[in-house]
Write a protein that holds these residues in place. Structure first.
Motif, PDB file in Angstrom:
ATOM      1  N   HIS A  67       0.834  -1.210   0.000  1.00 28.51           N
ATOM      2  CA  HIS A  67       0.000   0.000   0.000  1.00 28.51           C
ATOM      3  C   HIS A  67       0.867   1.257   0.000  1.00 28.51           C
ATOM      4  N   HIS A 209       3.408   5.591   7.208  1.00 27.79           N
ATOM      5  CA  HIS A 209       2.682   4.418   6.711  1.00 27.79           C
ATOM      6  C   HIS A 209       3.318   3.154   7.265  1.00 27.79           C
ATOM      7  N   ARG A 317      -8.676   8.194  -8.012  1.00 30.76           N
ATOM      8  CA  ARG A 317      -7.969   9.082  -7.093  1.00 30.76           C
ATOM      9  C   ARG A 317      -8.618  10.459  -7.094  1.00 30.76           C
ATOM     10  N   ASN A 319      -8.464  14.132  -4.860  1.00 25.85           N
ATOM     11  CA  ASN A 319      -7.822  14.957  -3.833  1.00 25.85           C
ATOM     12  C   ASN A 319      -6.709  14.204  -3.102  1.00 25.85           C
ATOM     13  N   LYS A 321      -6.436  11.049  -2.552  1.00 25.76           N
ATOM     14  CA  LYS A 321      -6.858   9.824  -1.866  1.00 25.76           C
ATOM     15  C   LYS A 321      -7.352   8.802  -2.882  1.00 25.76           C
ATOM     16  N   TYR A 322      -6.978   7.540  -2.655  1.00 27.54           N
ATOM     17  CA  TYR A 322      -7.411   6.458  -3.531  1.00 27.54           C
ATOM     18  C   TYR A 322      -8.729   5.878  -3.034  1.00 27.54           C
ATOM     19  N   LYS A 323      -9.620   5.580  -4.006  1.00 32.29           N
ATOM     20  CA  LYS A 323     -10.932   5.042  -3.653  1.00 32.29           C
ATOM     21  C   LYS A 323     -11.295   3.891  -4.580  1.00 32.29           C
ATOM     22  N   GLU A 330     -12.705   4.411   0.645  1.00 30.48           N
ATOM     23  CA  GLU A 330     -11.317   4.855   0.605  1.00 30.48           C
ATOM     24  C   GLU A 330     -10.370   3.696   0.910  1.00 30.48           C
ATOM     25  N   PRO A 332      -6.453   2.705   1.803  1.00 28.37           N
ATOM     26  CA  PRO A 332      -5.227   3.342   2.296  1.00 28.37           C
ATOM     27  C   PRO A 332      -4.016   3.021   1.417  1.00 28.37           C
ATOM     28  N   ARG A 334      -0.306   4.958   0.226  1.00 26.01           N
ATOM     29  CA  ARG A 334       0.611   6.090   0.377  1.00 26.01           C
ATOM     30  C   ARG A 334       1.434   6.237  -0.891  1.00 26.01           C
TER      31      ARG A 334
END
Length: 346
Positions: A67, A209, A317, A319, A321-323, A330, A332, A334
Motif C-alpha cells: 500500500h 505508513h 484518485r 484529492n 486519496k485512492y478510492k 477509501e 489506504p 501512500r
C-alpha cells in the motif's frame, strides 16, 4: 566514523547507546551488540557508518509494502550486523557479520546519484536490520527526501522512541515492520514485542505508513496462543486498516524446522479476517490470489500482483486519496502508483 546522535554518558567512561531498545551500555574500547557502535574515550561513534554490504534496485512489493508507492522501485541498501540475531535469518551472511575497517565507505551522496541514474522512486534500508546503521540512514534520508525521493525501512521496529522520532522528522514515512511473535517465546528472550507495536503506533500517529509482517516460524511463534496474541494486539494497537502480511518461513541458518504448512498460514488469514482486519496477505507463496488487494467494503479486486509487480490496478484518485471505483470506499495507499515498470531488478 561519525559521532552518534543519540547517546548518554553514564560515568567512568561508560556510554549508553540510544539507537535501539537494547540500550547497550558500552565501556571504553567496547562495542554494542550489533558491532556498529563503539566507545572511543568515553564517546559513542558509529563505526559502521557507510560500510555497506549490498546495494540493489528492487521492487517495493518485495519488502513487502503493498500500500506504499505501488509498482515503484527503491534503491535498497544494507550494512552489517543486527540487534536480534534470529536463528532462522535468511540474510545471516550480512546480519551475523560485523563491520570491518577493510569495508569500503559509501557516502550518502553516491547513493542518491545512483538512485537517480537507475530511475528509482525511492530508497529502502533493508536486507539486514537498518537500525544498526542509524546515523547513516538519517543522513541519507535527509538528503534523499530533499531530492524528491521517498524513504522507507524494513525493520524489526526495535528503535528507541527518540531514534524513531528523528527518522520520522527527516521524512522516513514507509515502514515494513516485522513483528517477531508474542511474549513467552523460547527464542529472542528479552525482546519486548509490545514496544514494537507501540513504535508502529507512533509512526501512524506521526503521519507515516505502516505494514506489519508476521513470519510464522515453525516451532517458535506458530502456536494458537501466539497467533491470537499477534492478531488481537494488531487490531487493538494499530487498527483494522493497517495491512498484515502473514509470511511463510523456510529453514535457514541454524533453524531447520520444516516450512510453515500452507493450512497454518491460511488459518491465520481466516482468523485475522474474522476479527476484522481488512487487508491480510499471505506471502512467500507467490500466489497472486493471496497477494491481491480487495476492497474491504464491496470485496472487488483492485490491485493484483505477480512476481513482485503490479499487473492490475483499478483505483480512482480524488484529492490525493485512492478510492474503490465501484463503491467509493477509501483505500489506504501512500504515494503514487507507478505504471509501466515491469523489470524485477534494474
Amino acid at each position: 566514523m561519525r559521532v552518534a546522535r543519540i547517546q548518554t554518558g553514564l560515568g567512568n567512561g561508560v556510554v549508553e547507546c540510544g539507537v535501539c531498545e537494547r540500550r547497550c551500555r558500552i565501556k571504553p574500547g567496547g562495542s554494542g551488540i550489533c558491532g556498529n557502535y563503539v566507545n572511543v574515550d568515553g564517546k559513542l561513534y558509529h563505526f559502521g557508518y557507510g560500510r555497506l554490504s549490498a546495494v540493489e534496485s528492487r521492487p517495493i512489493e518485495i519488502k513487502p509494502l503493498f500500500h506504499y508507492w505501488p509498482n515503484s522501485t527503491a534503491l535498497t541498501f544494507s550494512n552489517w550486523g543486527c540487534n536480534f540475531y534470529c536463528p532462522w535469518c535468511q540474510n545471516y551472511h550480512l546480519s551475523f557479520r560485523r563491520p570491518s575497517e577493510s569495508d569500503e565507505v559509501v557516502p550518502p551522496e553516491r547513493l542518491v546519484e545512483l538512485a537517480r541514474a537507475r530511475g528509482d522512486e525511492g530508497f529502502s534500508a533493508s536486507f539486514n536490520e537498518p537500525t544498526t546503521n542509524f546515523d547513516y540512514v538519517a543522513d541519507l534520508a535527509e538528503l534523499a527526501v530533499k531530492e524528491g525521493f521517498y524513504f522507507m525501512m524494513v525493520t524489526n521496529g526495535y528503535l528507541t522512541r527518540a531514534a524513531l522520532k528523528l527518522l520520522l522528522d527527516l521524512g522516513v514515512d514507509g515502514w515494513s515492520i516485522d513483528l517477531k511473535g508474542c511474549p513467552g517465546m523460547r527464542v529472542l528472550r528479552g525482546v519486548d514485542h509490545e514496544k514494537v507495536l507501540k513504535n508502529a503506533r507512533l509512526v501512524i500517529e506521526e503521519g507515516g505508513h505502516v505494514e506489519i509482517v508476521y513470519l510464522v516460524v515453525t516451532g517458535v511463534n506458530d502456536s494458537e496462543e501466539c497467533i491470537d496474541w499477534v492478531l488481537s494486539r494488531h487490531l487493538d494497537v494499530l487498527g483494522p486498516s493497517v495491512p498484515l502480511h502473514v509470511n511463510r518461513y523456510f529453514p535457514a541458518y541454524a533453524w531447520r524446522e520444516p516450512p510453515t504448512p500452507l493450512e497454518k498460514l491460511l488459518g491465520v488469514k481466516r482468523k485475522a479476517e474474522r476479527l476484522g482486519l481488512e487487508y491480510v496477505y499471505v506471502g512467500n507463496l507467490h500466489d497472486p490470489e493471496l497477494e491481491t488487494t480487495y476492497c474491504s467494503k464491496c470485496r472487488r479486486p483492485l490491485i493484483r500482483r505477480e512476481g513482485y509487480r503490479v499487473t492490475y490496478f483499478k483505483l480512482s484518485r480524488e484529492n490525493g486519496k485512492y478510492k474503490c471505483p465501484y463503491c467509493g470506499h477509501e483505500i489506504p495507499i501512500r504515494g503514487s502508483y507507478v505504471p509501466g515498470k515491469t523489470l524485477l531488478w534494474l
